[in-house]
Design an enzyme around this catalytic site. Structure first.
Site, PDB file in Angstrom:
ATOM      1  CG  HIS A 122      -1.943  -1.029   1.166  1.00  0.00           C
ATOM      2  ND1 HIS A 122      -3.344  -0.944   0.717  1.00  0.00           N
ATOM      3  CD2 HIS A 122      -1.871  -2.322   1.345  1.00  0.00           C
ATOM      4  CE1 HIS A 122      -4.072  -1.862   1.041  1.00  0.00           C
ATOM      5  NE2 HIS A 122      -3.016  -2.833   1.366  1.00  0.00           N
ATOM      6  CG  ASN A 182      -7.760  -4.083   0.950  1.00  0.00           C
ATOM      7  OD1 ASN A 182      -7.162  -3.013   1.289  1.00  0.00           O
ATOM      8  ND2 ASN A 182      -7.351  -5.181   1.115  1.00  0.00           N
ATOM      9  CG  HIS A 223      -2.361  -1.147  14.699  1.00  0.00           C
ATOM     10  ND1 HIS A 223      -2.330  -2.335  14.493  1.00  0.00           N
ATOM     11  CD2 HIS A 223      -2.037  -1.052  16.158  1.00  0.00           C
ATOM     12  CE1 HIS A 223      -1.945  -3.042  15.428  1.00  0.00           C
ATOM     13  NE2 HIS A 223      -1.761  -2.533  16.463  1.00  0.00           N
TER      14      HIS A 223
HETATM   15  C1  HEM Z   1      -1.995 -11.041   7.050  1.00  0.00           C
HETATM   16  C2  HEM Z   1      -2.464 -10.195   6.237  1.00  0.00           C
HETATM   17  C3  HEM Z   1      -1.994  -8.628   6.136  1.00  0.00           C
HETATM   18  C4  HEM Z   1      -0.711  -8.198   6.587  1.00  0.00           C
HETATM   19  C5  HEM Z   1       0.125  -8.920   7.402  1.00  0.00           C
HETATM   20  C6  HEM Z   1      -0.799  -6.900   6.344  1.00  0.00           C
HETATM   21  C7  HEM Z   1       0.394  -5.967   6.391  1.00  0.00           C
HETATM   22  C8  HEM Z   1       0.336  -4.513   6.080  1.00  0.00           C
HETATM   23  C9  HEM Z   1       1.247  -3.875   6.190  1.00  0.00           C
HETATM   24  C10 HEM Z   1       2.587  -4.166   7.052  1.00  0.00           C
HETATM   25  C11 HEM Z   1       1.216  -2.686   5.769  1.00  0.00           C
HETATM   26  C12 HEM Z   1       1.895  -1.354   5.731  1.00  0.00           C
HETATM   27  C13 HEM Z   1       1.414  -0.483   7.058  1.00  0.00           C
HETATM   28  C14 HEM Z   1       2.315   0.754   7.082  1.00  0.00           C
HETATM   29  O1  HEM Z   1       3.472   0.876   6.557  1.00  0.00           O
HETATM   30  O2  HEM Z   1       1.871   1.820   7.834  1.00  0.00           O
HETATM   31  C15 HEM Z   1      -0.285  -2.442   5.396  1.00  0.00           C
HETATM   32  C16 HEM Z   1      -1.133  -1.697   4.890  1.00  0.00           C
HETATM   33  C17 HEM Z   1      -2.389  -1.704   4.579  1.00  0.00           C
HETATM   34  N1  HEM Z   1      -3.271  -2.677   4.742  1.00  0.00           N
HETATM   35 FE1  HEM Z   1      -2.584  -4.659   5.201  1.00  0.00          FE
HETATM   36  N2  HEM Z   1      -1.955  -6.214   5.651  1.00  0.00           N
HETATM   37  C18 HEM Z   1      -2.654  -7.790   5.727  1.00  0.00           C
HETATM   38  C19 HEM Z   1      -3.794  -7.858   4.895  1.00  0.00           C
HETATM   39  C20 HEM Z   1      -4.633  -6.901   4.744  1.00  0.00           C
HETATM   40  C21 HEM Z   1      -6.156  -6.793   4.687  1.00  0.00           C
HETATM   41  C22 HEM Z   1      -6.907  -8.088   4.428  1.00  0.00           C
HETATM   42  C23 HEM Z   1      -6.697  -5.668   4.291  1.00  0.00           C
HETATM   43  C24 HEM Z   1      -7.787  -5.110   4.025  1.00  0.00           C
HETATM   44  C25 HEM Z   1      -8.818  -5.681   4.819  1.00  0.00           C
HETATM   45  C26 HEM Z   1      -5.463  -4.703   4.402  1.00  0.00           C
HETATM   46  C27 HEM Z   1      -5.473  -3.384   4.291  1.00  0.00           C
HETATM   47  C28 HEM Z   1      -4.337  -2.375   4.298  1.00  0.00           C
HETATM   48  C29 HEM Z   1      -4.322  -1.244   4.173  1.00  0.00           C
HETATM   49  C30 HEM Z   1      -5.796  -0.456   3.559  1.00  0.00           C
HETATM   50  C31 HEM Z   1      -3.149  -0.807   4.148  1.00  0.00           C
HETATM   51  C32 HEM Z   1      -2.650   0.879   3.959  1.00  0.00           C
HETATM   52  C33 HEM Z   1      -3.050   1.411   5.294  1.00  0.00           C
HETATM   53  C34 HEM Z   1      -2.501   2.899   4.892  1.00  0.00           C
HETATM   54  O3  HEM Z   1      -3.396   3.608   4.019  1.00  0.00           O
HETATM   55  O4  HEM Z   1      -1.483   3.494   5.464  1.00  0.00           O
HETATM   56  N3  HEM Z   1      -4.562  -5.412   4.701  1.00  0.00           N
HETATM   57  N4  HEM Z   1      -0.792  -3.993   5.589  1.00  0.00           N
END
Ligand code: HEM
Length: 695
Positions: free
Chosen positions: A89, A162, A353
């Site tokens: 992202h 998402n 988070h």
């Molecule tokens: C095991 C599954 C997942 C892991 C380990 C994971 C991990 C991460 C990580 C490490 C980031 C970067 C965050 C940052 O640097 O601030 C991120 C961002 C994000 N993740 Fe996940 N994610 C997973 C699944 C999902 C799922 C299922 C969704 C949706 C429901 C999702 C939605 C998002 C969104 C929207 C962001 C961006 C947040 C922003 O706008 O700063 N992720 N995710």
């Protein structure tokens, strides 16, 4: 006075929790905003500098001196301007807004911001793509992030969702594998922001739980027209817990007021080159113009005792709860009404988070959700440089925080006193825990027992039924788009073995789909497969979405000598229906018509391409310039091939007939200007005309 802003060392806290309102975050951010315009230039130490263009040298042509503190400060700061991009992202765009509740959710949750419809909660939202790097294009095929931070009177609540309601994998331990597979391949870092390559499809074929998500990713949902026109989903099953401690399972939904609309694949490709910031521009401009994006918050609720009644496991993030089975209850509205002042300070430094919850909202044992609860805080420690990123203005709650956590990089609060431990007697055992009755967070007391195992429940093993449900719910047009997306992606895969595995896998979703793919990509048709699932869910088809002309754009092609009164009438009607006309002409600036009417051309064909508009209206070609007329013809032809509404002056009918455009659905030509305008507005509201014959 029952509310006041307390200033501590440059920090502001809205000190009376009960008075958090829609302005609370803005008031807090105001303390940090800096206006540099019109000010004297100083160093970071506040020293006014008399010179900023020349480093200090030993002689005009001599070496720069170590003594030049100003040079060193300026260069050092510059050298350290970059922070790591998000591991996923990375490309995103944020805006501020407000959340309003329609009706009290007291029956289901004790969350304060969901009790009283008169309470307005400030929010910050960041939309994103998942795969691409920070500088990648907006319109690539991908899921979109839809992350919302609610600044509530009980602290921050983050709904990190998402635009697709399911996920690729069921257990978070596979997330690094998934991401390694979809990111550019490690030997040559190719391709950027695209899943059309061998490692991704190899992962898919060997991790078949991804089938349902892949159907969504291959669908038009993965190429949204606008952030303003896509749904958002919390994906996981969460819990709402009320004052009495009674819990309900819940799925969260955001429903855009403008409906769910997409680009066409060819258009999204071209936009990636012509306007890589297409979605950013769209969101930014809409907010600047006061066309505030709006989304309704919906919940699907399930009683705890019904946990096993749905025929699939509600802890499995590859499953939806079909809306026809459990309706979405609309409970409130999010309005994005303010752009950021500084992209880096706000959007880039925002840290969402899932663990940021408030009393009344809790988790389930979904193994993907459980892993995410670890990952976000962990990754932000490195991305934002230490444990104090909650103090960065965009991340601060609008209520005070007190605990015994101390020190670390970039600590900003000055915590007074000697006591930094619990339990203590010197400070009367404060800061002290708060009982649940008084607003303290208490985890839901779910009974849990079992043997320690590395295993997956059998209830997670049906990977195909809902993938077929999705396929069955698509119209023929939507199915065709899915087929073409698969053809494109697999057409780029080099390994014949991987292609064959994917075809064999998707035979379990639909034999029709798999056979079609096999033929196109030159592998063997599936010998077994097929699905017994016959059900469909109309809510999944975008064809059933809301259609509105509001905020859509129309490219108006016009040259000198146009019919003034007619064009004025059309433009007035378009704007009063919320449509945005954009004038294209031979040169930028004023264009004159009859009866003294003048319009202002914003674009020429050099600066405007048809993919940047939702529809086109050709008023008048050029009397002199054949080049202009050829460009206009190409422009219309392209818009036509993207199924967009086209309006044209009757004088151009013959040309449109010759090009087999006239007479086709969504092509409006009428001598009567009132009738023409009415039909054009109706056509624009339809967005696309899929029943058109495009050669
Ligand atoms: C095991 C599954 C997942 C892991 C380990 C994971 C991990 C991460 C990580 C490490 C980031 C970067 C965050 C940052 O640097 O601030 C991120 C961002 C994000 N993740 Fe996940 N994610 C997973 C699944 C999902 C799922 C299922 C969704 C949706 C429901 C999702 C939605 C998002 C969104 C929207 C962001 C961006 C947040 C922003 O706008 O700063 N992720 N995710």
């Amino acid at each position: 006075m029952n509310s006041y802003i307390l200033m501590i060392g440059g920090y502001s806290f809205v000190n009376d929790k009960k008075n958090v309102n829609e302005n609370s975050k803005n008031e807090q951010l105001e303390q940090f905003r800096v206006e540099d315009q019109g000010k004297d230039l100083t160093t970071n130490q506040g020293l006014k500098m008399s010179e900023d263009e020349f480093s200090l040298k030993a002689g005009e042509r001599g070496p720069t001196l170590m003594e030049d503190f100003h040079f060193r400060e300026k260069l050092t700061h510059f050298d350290h301007e970059r922070i790591p991009e998000r591991v996923v992202h990375a490309r995103g765009f944020g805006a501020h807004g407000v959340f309003e509740l329609y009706e009290s959710m007291k029956e289901y949750t004790r969350a304060k911001f969901l009790q009283d419809p008169s309470v307005k909660t400030p929010v910050f939202v960041r939309f994103s793509t998942v795969n691409g790097a920070r500088g990648s294009s907006d319109t690539v095929r991908d899921a979109r992030g839809f992350a919302t931070k609610f600044y509530t009177e009980e602290g921050n609540y983050d709904l990190v969702g998402n635009n697709i309601p399911v996920f690729f994998i069921q257990d978070a331990i596979k997330f690094p594998d998934l991401v390694h597979a979809f990111k550019p391949e490690p030997d040559n870092d190719i391709p950027q922001a695209s899943t059309a390559h061998d490692t991704f499809w190899d992962f898919v074929a060997n991790n078949q739980e991804s089938a349902h998500m892949i159907m969504w990713i291959m669908s038009d949902r993965a190429i949204p027209r606008s952030f303003r026109m896509m749904e958002g989903f919390g994906v996981h099953t969460f819990r709402l817990v009320n004052e009495e401690g009674k819990a309900h399972f819940v799925k969260f939904h955001w429903k855009p007021i403008l409906g769910v609309h997409s680009l066409v694949w060819d258009e999204s490709h071209k936009l990636a080159g012509i306007d890589p910031d297409f979605h950013r521009n769209d969101l930014w401009n809409a907010i600047e113009k006061g066309q505030y994006p709006e989304y309704e918050l919906g919940v699907q609720l399930l009683k705890e005792e019904d946990e096993f009644k749905l025929g699939f496991d509600i802890l499995d993030a590859t499953k939806i709860w079909p809306e026809e089975m459990i309706p979405v209850k609309i409970i409130g509205k999010l309005t994005l009404n303010q752009n950021v002042d500084n992209f880096f300070a706000e959007t880039e430094q925002a840290a969402f988070h899932l663990g940021n919850v408030v009393p009344g909202i809790d988790f389930t044992n979904d193994p993907l959700l459980q892993g995410r609860l670890f990952s976000y805080l962990d990754t932000q420690l490195i991305r934002l440089g230490g444990p104090n990123f909650h103090e960065i203005p965009i991340n601060r709650p609008v209520v005070p925080f007190h605990n015994n956590q101390r020190d670390g990089y970039h600590r900003q609060t000055i915590n007074k006193g000697k006591v930094n431990y619990h339990r203590n007697s010197l400070a009367g055992n404060t800061p002290s825990p708060v009982s649940p009755e008084n607003g303290g967070y208490e985890s839901y007391q779910e009974k849990v027992e079992g043997k320690k195992v590395r295993a997956r429940s059998d209830s997670f093993k049906d990977h195909f039924s809902q993938a077929t449900l999705f396929w069955n719910s698509m119209t023929e047009t939507e199915k065709q788009h899915i087929v073409e997306a698969f053809q494109f992606e697999l057409g780029k895969v080099k390994s014949v073995s991987v292609k064959q595995q994917v075809v064999d896998m998707f035979a379990n979703v639909s034999l029709e789909l798999a056979k079609n793919l096999a033929e196109y990509i030159g592998v063997n048709p599936p010998t077994s497969g097929g699905s017994t699932v016959k059900a469909s869910s109309p809510a999944l088809s975008q064809m059933n979405t809301v259609k509105s002309p509001k905020t859509l754009t129309v490219a108006v092609i016009v040259t000198e000598g146009f019919n003034g009164p007619n064009l004025k009438y059309v433009l007035d009607q378009l704007t009063s229906n919320g449509i945005q006309p954009k004038i294209i002409s031979e040169t930028i600036g004023e264009v004159s018509g009859t009866n003294g009417m003048k319009v202002n051309a914003e674009f020429t064909f050099l600066t405007a391409k048809s993919v940047q508009f939702d529809s086109v209206y050709i008023v008048r070609a050029s009397v002199k310039s054949q080049t202009f007329n050829k460009q206009a013809a190409n422009f219309i032809d392209e818009a036509f091939s993207h199924y967009k509404p086209i309006g044209a002056n009757p004088g151009l009918k013959e040309w449109l007939e010759r090009n087999r455009i006239a007479g086709q659905p969504g092509v409006v030509i009428d001598d009567n200007i009132e009738q023409f305008t009415k039909e054009l507005i109706e056509a624009i509201s339809q967005h696309r005309f899929w029943d058109r014959k495009v050669i």
